[in-house]
Design a protein around this motif. Structure first.
Motif, mmCIF file in Angstrom:
data_model
loop_
_atom_site.group_PDB
_atom_site.id
_atom_site.type_symbol
_atom_site.label_atom_id
_atom_site.label_comp_id
_atom_site.label_asym_id
_atom_site.label_seq_id
_atom_site.Cartn_x
_atom_site.Cartn_y
_atom_site.Cartn_z
ATOM 1 N N ARG A 8 0.834 -1.207 0.000
ATOM 2 C CA ARG A 8 0.000 0.000 0.000
ATOM 3 C C ARG A 8 0.872 1.263 0.000
ATOM 4 N NH1 ARG A 8 -2.748 -0.494 4.709
ATOM 5 N NH2 ARG A 8 -1.427 1.000 5.761
ATOM 6 N N GLU A 9 1.971 1.222 0.753
ATOM 7 C CA GLU A 9 2.873 2.375 0.854
ATOM 8 C C GLU A 9 3.944 2.388 -0.246
ATOM 9 O OE1 GLU A 9 2.578 4.925 2.977
ATOM 10 O OE2 GLU A 9 0.804 4.012 3.889
ATOM 11 N N GLU A 10 3.923 1.353 -1.102
ATOM 12 C CA GLU A 10 4.875 1.210 -2.205
ATOM 13 C C GLU A 10 6.321 1.159 -1.709
ATOM 14 O OE1 GLU A 10 4.014 4.182 -5.157
ATOM 15 O OE2 GLU A 10 1.990 3.417 -5.472
ATOM 16 N N ILE A 11 6.542 0.351 -0.675
ATOM 17 C CA ILE A 11 7.865 0.153 -0.095
ATOM 18 C C ILE A 11 8.392 -1.207 -0.509
ATOM 19 C CG2 ILE A 11 9.172 -0.106 2.057
ATOM 20 C CD1 ILE A 11 8.310 2.775 1.334
ATOM 21 N N ASP A 12 9.606 -1.226 -1.011
ATOM 22 C CA ASP A 12 10.263 -2.450 -1.446
ATOM 23 C C ASP A 12 10.940 -3.099 -0.243
ATOM 24 O OD1 ASP A 12 11.379 -4.435 -2.992
ATOM 25 O OD2 ASP A 12 12.861 -3.129 -3.951
ATOM 26 N N ILE A 13 10.574 -4.359 0.047
ATOM 27 C CA ILE A 13 11.220 -5.134 1.096
ATOM 28 C C ILE A 13 12.012 -6.232 0.406
ATOM 29 C CG2 ILE A 13 10.925 -6.673 3.069
ATOM 30 C CD1 ILE A 13 8.331 -5.222 3.714
ATOM 31 N N ARG A 14 13.322 -6.239 0.643
ATOM 32 C CA ARG A 14 14.189 -7.257 0.045
ATOM 33 C C ARG A 14 14.766 -8.114 1.162
ATOM 34 N NH1 ARG A 14 16.917 -4.461 -5.165
ATOM 35 N NH2 ARG A 14 15.084 -3.272 -5.756
ATOM 36 N N LEU A 15 14.584 -9.431 1.016
ATOM 37 C CA LEU A 15 15.002 -10.370 2.052
ATOM 38 C C LEU A 15 16.171 -11.214 1.574
ATOM 39 C CD1 LEU A 15 11.429 -11.517 3.110
ATOM 40 C CD2 LEU A 15 12.830 -9.727 4.137
ATOM 41 N N TYR A 16 17.134 -11.421 2.453
ATOM 42 C CA TYR A 16 18.341 -12.171 2.110
ATOM 43 C C TYR A 16 18.711 -13.134 3.229
ATOM 44 C CZ TYR A 16 18.718 -8.343 -1.190
ATOM 45 O OH TYR A 16 18.460 -7.436 -2.179
ATOM 46 N N SER A 17 19.403 -14.202 2.836
ATOM 47 C CA SER A 17 19.951 -15.120 3.829
ATOM 48 C C SER A 17 21.475 -15.198 3.697
ATOM 49 C CB SER A 17 19.329 -16.513 3.679
ATOM 50 O OG SER A 17 19.542 -17.013 2.383
#
Length: 93
Positions: free
Chosen positions: A70-79
């Motif tokens: 909704r807020e147009e925020i990119d969440i990038r997840l890494y291991s």
């Protein structure tokens, strides 16, 4: 950038590595960093700062993905820390 990780040492290592990606054309700024799952507060801070969220060995809390969309925020997840660094480096280039 907002940086969240599973333990404090990872937050420091990732934040330091990402800050070193700054160059004469693009500056990397960490607006928030912390330990634990990605929360709605993290998303709102990223929205106010026009930032993306980089998560290392963590996941968003329930419902956070919907708020991020909704807020147009990119969440990038890494291991793997090196994957995070390489992807941010590529994005800067």
């Amino acid at each position: 950038l907002g940086v969240k990780a599973d333990v404090g040492g990872s937050v420091e290592a990732l934040s330091d590595a990402l800050l070193k990606l700054s160059n004469s054309e693009v500056a990397v700024a960490i607006v928030h960093s912390g330990v634990g799952a990605i929360t709605e507060s993290d998303v709102m801070l990223a929205a106010a700062s026009d930032a993306i969220i980089v998560g290392f060995q963590v996941r968003p809390n329930t419902g956070v993905r919907a708020v991020a969309e909704r807020e147009e925020i990119d969440i990038r997840l890494y291991s793997v820390i090196y994957d995070a660094i390489e992807e941010v480096r590529d994005a800067l280039e």
